[in-house]
Write a protein that holds these residues in place. Sequence first.
Motif, PDB file in Angstrom:
ATOM      1  N   MET A  55       0.560   6.023 -21.786  1.00  0.00           N
ATOM      2  CA  MET A  55      -0.666   5.364 -21.346  1.00  0.00           C
ATOM      3  C   MET A  55      -0.819   3.999 -21.992  1.00  0.00           C
ATOM      4  O   MET A  55      -1.408   3.092 -21.404  1.00  0.00           O
ATOM      5  N   SER A  56      -0.277   3.828 -23.196  1.00  0.00           N
ATOM      6  CA  SER A  56      -0.324   2.521 -23.854  1.00  0.00           C
ATOM      7  C   SER A  56       0.498   1.502 -23.056  1.00  0.00           C
ATOM      8  O   SER A  56       0.106   0.339 -22.920  1.00  0.00           O
ATOM      9  N   GLU A  57       1.634   1.959 -22.502  1.00  0.00           N
ATOM     10  CA  GLU A  57       2.464   1.078 -21.682  1.00  0.00           C
ATOM     11  C   GLU A  57       1.736   0.728 -20.389  1.00  0.00           C
ATOM     12  O   GLU A  57       1.746  -0.428 -19.946  1.00  0.00           O
ATOM     13  N   VAL A  58       1.105   1.731 -19.789  1.00  0.00           N
ATOM     14  CA  VAL A  58       0.365   1.508 -18.545  1.00  0.00           C
ATOM     15  C   VAL A  58      -0.764   0.512 -18.760  1.00  0.00           C
ATOM     16  O   VAL A  58      -0.969  -0.411 -17.962  1.00  0.00           O
ATOM     17  N   ALA A  59      -1.503   0.666 -19.860  1.00  0.00           N
ATOM     18  CA  ALA A  59      -2.642  -0.213 -20.145  1.00  0.00           C
ATOM     19  C   ALA A  59      -2.192  -1.658 -20.305  1.00  0.00           C
ATOM     20  O   ALA A  59      -2.809  -2.581 -19.753  1.00  0.00           O
ATOM     21  N   VAL A  60      -1.108  -1.865 -21.047  1.00  0.00           N
ATOM     22  CA  VAL A  60      -0.629  -3.236 -21.291  1.00  0.00           C
ATOM     23  C   VAL A  60      -0.037  -3.845 -20.028  1.00  0.00           C
ATOM     24  O   VAL A  60      -0.363  -4.984 -19.650  1.00  0.00           O
ATOM     25  N   LEU A  61       0.829  -3.089 -19.347  1.00  0.00           N
ATOM     26  CA  LEU A  61       1.519  -3.619 -18.171  1.00  0.00           C
ATOM     27  C   LEU A  61       0.584  -3.831 -16.981  1.00  0.00           C
ATOM     28  O   LEU A  61       0.913  -4.587 -16.068  1.00  0.00           O
ATOM     29  N   SER A  62      -0.577  -3.186 -16.974  1.00  0.00           N
ATOM     30  CA  SER A  62      -1.541  -3.371 -15.879  1.00  0.00           C
ATOM     31  C   SER A  62      -2.005  -4.817 -15.777  1.00  0.00           C
ATOM     32  O   SER A  62      -2.419  -5.270 -14.694  1.00  0.00           O
ATOM     33  N   TYR A  63      -1.910  -5.558 -16.859  1.00  0.00           N
ATOM     34  CA  TYR A  63      -2.389  -6.941 -16.856  1.00  0.00           C
ATOM     35  C   TYR A  63      -1.381  -7.913 -16.263  1.00  0.00           C
ATOM     36  O   TYR A  63      -1.642  -9.113 -16.172  1.00  0.00           O
ATOM     37  N   ILE A  64      -0.243  -7.373 -15.816  1.00  0.00           N
ATOM     38  CA  ILE A  64       0.690  -8.193 -15.040  1.00  0.00           C
ATOM     39  C   ILE A  64       0.029  -8.602 -13.731  1.00  0.00           C
ATOM     40  O   ILE A  64       0.213  -9.723 -13.250  1.00  0.00           O
ATOM     41  N   ASP A  65      -0.756  -7.696 -13.155  1.00  0.00           N
ATOM     42  CA  ASP A  65      -1.450  -7.931 -11.875  1.00  0.00           C
ATOM     43  C   ASP A  65      -2.293  -9.212 -11.904  1.00  0.00           C
ATOM     44  O   ASP A  65      -2.024 -10.148 -11.132  1.00  0.00           O
TER      45      ASP A  65
ATOM     46  N   THR B 107       0.819  -1.223   0.000  1.00  0.00           N
ATOM     47  CA  THR B 107       0.000   0.000   0.000  1.00  0.00           C
ATOM     48  C   THR B 107       0.848   1.266   0.000  1.00  0.00           C
ATOM     49  O   THR B 107       0.723   2.091  -0.908  1.00  0.00           O
ATOM     50  N   GLY B 108       1.710   1.428   0.985  1.00  0.00           N
ATOM     51  CA  GLY B 108       2.504   2.647   1.068  1.00  0.00           C
ATOM     52  C   GLY B 108       3.506   2.806  -0.059  1.00  0.00           C
ATOM     53  O   GLY B 108       3.387   3.713  -0.897  1.00  0.00           O
ATOM     54  N   ILE B 109       4.489   1.922  -0.124  1.00  0.00           N
ATOM     55  CA  ILE B 109       5.564   2.045  -1.113  1.00  0.00           C
ATOM     56  C   ILE B 109       5.050   1.867  -2.535  1.00  0.00           C
ATOM     57  O   ILE B 109       5.367   2.670  -3.428  1.00  0.00           O
ATOM     58  N   MET B 110       4.251   0.817  -2.765  1.00  0.00           N
ATOM     59  CA  MET B 110       3.813   0.531  -4.133  1.00  0.00           C
ATOM     60  C   MET B 110       2.832   1.574  -4.678  1.00  0.00           C
ATOM     61  O   MET B 110       2.814   1.841  -5.876  1.00  0.00           O
ATOM     62  N   TYR B 111       2.047   2.187  -3.808  1.00  0.00           N
ATOM     63  CA  TYR B 111       1.174   3.264  -4.281  1.00  0.00           C
ATOM     64  C   TYR B 111       2.015   4.463  -4.714  1.00  0.00           C
ATOM     65  O   TYR B 111       1.725   5.119  -5.708  1.00  0.00           O
ATOM     66  N   LEU B 112       3.087   4.754  -3.945  1.00  0.00           N
ATOM     67  CA  LEU B 112       3.985   5.842  -4.327  1.00  0.00           C
ATOM     68  C   LEU B 112       4.648   5.545  -5.671  1.00  0.00           C
ATOM     69  O   LEU B 112       4.702   6.396  -6.558  1.00  0.00           O
ATOM     70  N   TRP B 113       5.156   4.326  -5.824  1.00  0.00           N
ATOM     71  CA  TRP B 113       5.806   3.935  -7.077  1.00  0.00           C
ATOM     72  C   TRP B 113       4.817   3.962  -8.231  1.00  0.00           C
ATOM     73  O   TRP B 113       5.139   4.396  -9.334  1.00  0.00           O
ATOM     74  N   TYR B 114       3.597   3.478  -7.971  1.00  0.00           N
ATOM     75  CA  TYR B 114       2.570   3.423  -9.020  1.00  0.00           C
ATOM     76  C   TYR B 114       2.271   4.819  -9.551  1.00  0.00           C
ATOM     77  O   TYR B 114       2.309   5.062 -10.761  1.00  0.00           O
ATOM     78  N   PHE B 115       1.979   5.749  -8.636  1.00  0.00           N
ATOM     79  CA  PHE B 115       1.585   7.089  -9.068  1.00  0.00           C
ATOM     80  C   PHE B 115       2.767   7.882  -9.644  1.00  0.00           C
ATOM     81  O   PHE B 115       2.580   8.717 -10.524  1.00  0.00           O
ATOM     82  N   GLU B 116       3.969   7.614  -9.154  1.00  0.00           N
ATOM     83  CA  GLU B 116       5.137   8.294  -9.721  1.00  0.00           C
ATOM     84  C   GLU B 116       5.402   7.795 -11.133  1.00  0.00           C
ATOM     85  O   GLU B 116       5.672   8.577 -12.044  1.00  0.00           O
ATOM     86  N   SER B 117       5.294   6.497 -11.338  1.00  0.00           N
ATOM     87  CA  SER B 117       5.628   5.911 -12.642  1.00  0.00           C
ATOM     88  C   SER B 117       4.606   6.248 -13.722  1.00  0.00           C
ATOM     89  O   SER B 117       4.982   6.528 -14.864  1.00  0.00           O
ATOM     90  N   ILE B 118       3.302   6.251 -13.391  1.00  0.00           N
ATOM     91  CA  ILE B 118       2.303   6.500 -14.437  1.00  0.00           C
ATOM     92  C   ILE B 118       2.382   7.924 -14.973  1.00  0.00           C
ATOM     93  O   ILE B 118       1.900   8.204 -16.071  1.00  0.00           O
ATOM     94  N   ASN B 119       3.015   8.809 -14.202  1.00  0.00           N
ATOM     95  CA  ASN B 119       3.187  10.184 -14.681  1.00  0.00           C
ATOM     96  C   ASN B 119       4.312  10.305 -15.705  1.00  0.00           C
ATOM     97  O   ASN B 119       4.464  11.346 -16.340  1.00  0.00           O
ATOM     98  N   HIS B 120       5.096   9.225 -15.867  1.00  0.00           N
ATOM     99  CA  HIS B 120       6.238   9.275 -16.773  1.00  0.00           C
ATOM    100  C   HIS B 120       6.200   8.197 -17.863  1.00  0.00           C
ATOM    101  O   HIS B 120       7.106   8.135 -18.695  1.00  0.00           O
ATOM    102  N   LEU B 121       5.191   7.360 -17.841  1.00  0.00           N
ATOM    103  CA  LEU B 121       5.060   6.308 -18.854  1.00  0.00           C
ATOM    104  C   LEU B 121       3.953   6.656 -19.836  1.00  0.00           C
ATOM    105  O   LEU B 121       3.039   7.410 -19.510  1.00  0.00           O
TER     106      LEU B 121
END
Length: 295
Positions: free
Chosen positions: A248-258, A232-246
């Motif tokens: 959206m096509s990368e975000v959409a595809v990589l989201s399915y790793i979950d 929750t803490g660390i990964m939410y920070l990483w998630y929101f920091e990274s999506i601001n620099h990637l």
Amino acid sequence: MMESSRKSGKYLFQFIAAMVAFGTIGIFRRFIPLDSGVLAMLRGLIGGAFIVIYLLATGQSFTIADFCGKTWIVIIIGAVMGFNWVTLFEAYNYTSVSTATLCYYMQPVFLILLTPVLFKEKLTKKKIICVIVAFIGMIFVSGILTTQISSNDIRGIVLGLASAVLYAIVVSGARLINMVDSYKKTALQLLSAGIVMIPYLAVKGVFRNPVPQEALTLRTLILVGIVCIVHTGIMYLWYFESINHLKMSEVAVLSYIDPVVAIILSQVILHESMGWQGAVGAVLILGAAFVSEKV
């Protein structure tokens, strides 16, 4: 150029790490012997406090003025997020992690159905097809085409779908507060999610015995700490920091790793079996969700 490449690699790593971590939450939930509401409360309060500490430590503010008059909207969305966690955690308790995860990944489909009501957006033919395909996939995943489905599975599926609906509401609500800093918004939402669990647990009577004595083990404390701080803490920070620099096509595809990680680990660690119908349903649901984000 090299510095730019390093930064891009950093953000890509952070996003992938977040997706992998999110995919393991169901596994961790299975090994934490706490009430789902208690776990949601701890996750919200500890995770939210972690992000607030990060903000203050990096010289940023965290005040009511930071929310541009949208404070109550952020709090309400956070409260919905809290119940989103509870229903998902309960879904993991009643059905397989893979089934609960796939139910949860109906969220893009429910979001499609909500947007015409909330934002007056027109449904396209492609999106309608995605909705139909996803619901067909849900039929396969549910197991209702066989005689092997149990009452617990049905309850888990309903809870998983309820969690998807609640998360669709969270995502829809986020569109109303997109002018607020992502970290600050997330911190307040997490804290709200944790706080709203307190009266819920009080009414439910959980505080009479919030943590069974047999659950007070070092392993439980470590697992709860990982879910609250890392997931929750660390990964939410990483998630929101990274999506601001990637992209959206990368975000959409990589989201399915979950969901892929969740399905694989549920079979490897928990020895759950999907069967051919579950596999077909998984392809239909994830495929429809992916395509819906592209149209």
